[in-house]
Write an enzyme that holds these catalytic residues in place. Structure first.
Site, PDB file in Angstrom:
ATOM      1  N   CYS A  96       0.865  -1.185   0.000  1.00 35.76           N
ATOM      2  CA  CYS A  96       0.000   0.000   0.000  1.00 35.76           C
ATOM      3  C   CYS A  96       0.897   1.230   0.000  1.00 35.76           C
ATOM      4  CB  CYS A  96      -0.965  -0.019   1.180  1.00 35.76           C
ATOM      5  SG  CYS A  96      -0.190  -0.022   2.810  1.00 35.76           S
ATOM      6  N   ASN A 103       2.262   1.347   4.407  1.00 36.98           N
ATOM      7  CA  ASN A 103       2.546   0.074   5.099  1.00 36.98           C
ATOM      8  C   ASN A 103       2.184   0.136   6.587  1.00 36.98           C
ATOM      9  OD1 ASN A 103       5.435  -2.087   5.755  1.00 36.98           O
ATOM     10  ND2 ASN A 103       3.369  -2.678   5.255  1.00 36.98           N
ATOM     11  N   CYS A 118      -1.583   0.734   7.335  1.00 40.26           N
ATOM     12  CA  CYS A 118      -3.021   0.471   7.431  1.00 40.26           C
ATOM     13  C   CYS A 118      -3.439  -0.775   6.643  1.00 40.26           C
ATOM     14  CB  CYS A 118      -3.835   1.677   6.949  1.00 40.26           C
ATOM     15  SG  CYS A 118      -3.615   3.138   7.983  1.00 40.26           S
ATOM     16  N   ARG A 119      -3.457  -0.648   5.305  1.00 44.19           N
ATOM     17  CA  ARG A 119      -4.042  -1.721   4.493  1.00 44.19           C
ATOM     18  C   ARG A 119      -3.150  -2.935   4.313  1.00 44.19           C
ATOM     19  NH1 ARG A 119      -5.115   2.146  -0.389  1.00 44.19           N
ATOM     20  NH2 ARG A 119      -3.254   3.020   0.595  1.00 44.19           N
ATOM     21  N   SER A 120      -1.882  -2.725   3.910  1.00 45.55           N
ATOM     22  CA  SER A 120      -1.060  -3.920   3.617  1.00 45.55           C
ATOM     23  C   SER A 120      -0.760  -4.762   4.857  1.00 45.55           C
ATOM     24  CB  SER A 120       0.210  -3.559   2.829  1.00 45.55           C
ATOM     25  OG  SER A 120       1.038  -2.681   3.539  1.00 45.55           O
ATOM     26  N   ASP A 171      -8.406   3.554   0.950  1.00 46.18           N
ATOM     27  CA  ASP A 171      -7.477   3.959   2.010  1.00 46.18           C
ATOM     28  C   ASP A 171      -8.278   4.410   3.239  1.00 46.18           C
ATOM     29  OD1 ASP A 171      -5.509   4.960   3.580  1.00 46.18           O
ATOM     30  OD2 ASP A 171      -4.643   6.290   2.060  1.00 46.18           O
TER      31      ASP A 171
HETATM   32  P1  4NP Z   1      -1.826   2.775   4.043  1.00 44.64           P
HETATM   33  O1  4NP Z   1      -2.510   4.122   4.604  1.00 44.64           O
HETATM   34  O2  4NP Z   1      -1.243   3.143   2.712  1.00 44.64           O
HETATM   35  O3  4NP Z   1      -2.991   1.840   3.944  1.00 44.64           O
HETATM   36  O4  4NP Z   1      -0.801   2.354   5.060  1.00 44.64           O
HETATM   37  C1  4NP Z   1      -1.826   5.330   4.732  1.00 44.64           C
HETATM   38  C2  4NP Z   1      -0.900   5.479   5.722  1.00 44.64           C
HETATM   39  C3  4NP Z   1      -0.250   6.692   5.875  1.00 44.64           C
HETATM   40  C4  4NP Z   1      -0.538   7.731   5.013  1.00 44.64           C
HETATM   41  C5  4NP Z   1      -1.468   7.578   4.019  1.00 44.64           C
HETATM   42  C6  4NP Z   1      -2.120   6.367   3.875  1.00 44.64           C
HETATM   43  N1  4NP Z   1       0.125   8.978   5.179  1.00 44.64           N
HETATM   44  O5  4NP Z   1      -0.170   9.906   4.407  1.00 44.64           O
HETATM   45  O6  4NP Z   1       0.981   9.092   6.070  1.00 44.64           O
END
Ligand code: 4NP
Length: 159
Positions: A13, A16, A18-20, A128
């Site tokens: 993602c 790294n 939230c989703r992955s 997201d």
């Molecule tokens: P992820 O979510 O890609 O599912 O881990 C996010 C985590 C952090 C951020 C954006 C999305 N950020 O902008 O810091």
């Protein structure tokens, strides 16, 4: 179990956190139920959260489903991932573009959108949940679990 080779799967993602990590957790759970051997990891296209644990909402969502991901540490996608993993799964379309943008010429991994392996959900993104409330993480969990089950079926058939 006798196996000629062990498949390897990388979930990707943006951050790294939230989703992955949830995709990794759901897939670990399904792989363990199925009794197949797979190398599993996750990472982000961005380096914002390198070394950080998953988002507390992801840790909580995985824990509610019996999986402890509090020990995971964020890392960024690296060129060797395209050689070391058989499958690289992007959570959304931007992740897919970002992965392909850094894909080395000698890459051997199959790169695709995660939900493409779920019949009827091809082309869908794992939304997201980072800027949303805790409830959104439940939807993330549902989607990654569907994908994890479809992927276990695919790998079981191949083993
Ligand atoms: P992820 O979510 O890609 O599912 O881990 C996010 C985590 C952090 C951020 C954006 C999305 N950020 O902008 O810091």
């Amino acid at each position: 179990m006798h196996q000629l080779s062990r498949a390897s799967v990388l979930f990707v993602c943006l951050g790294n956190i939230c989703r992955s990590p949830l995709a990794e957790a759901a897939f670990r759970a399904e792989v363990s139920k199925a009794g197949i051997a797979v190398r599993i990891d996750s990472c982000g296209t961005a380096g914002y959260h390198v070394g950080s644990p998953p988002d507390p909402r992801s840790i909580e969502t995985a824990a509610a489903n019996g999986i402890d991901i509090s020990g995971l540490k964020g890392r960024q996608l690296a060129p060797q991932d395209f050689i070391e993993f058989d499958y690289i799964f992007a959570m959304d379309h931007q992740n897919l573009r970002d992965i392909k943008a850094v894909q080395p010429d000698h890459a051997t991994a199959h790169v695709s959108l995660l939900m493409d392996i779920v019949p009827g959900r091809e082309g869908a993104a794992i939304a997201d949940p980072y800027y949303d409330g805790e409830g959104q993480f439940t939807y993330t969990w549902e989607d990654v679990t569907l994908a994890a089950r479809a992927l276990v079926q695919k790998l079981s058939a191949a083993q």
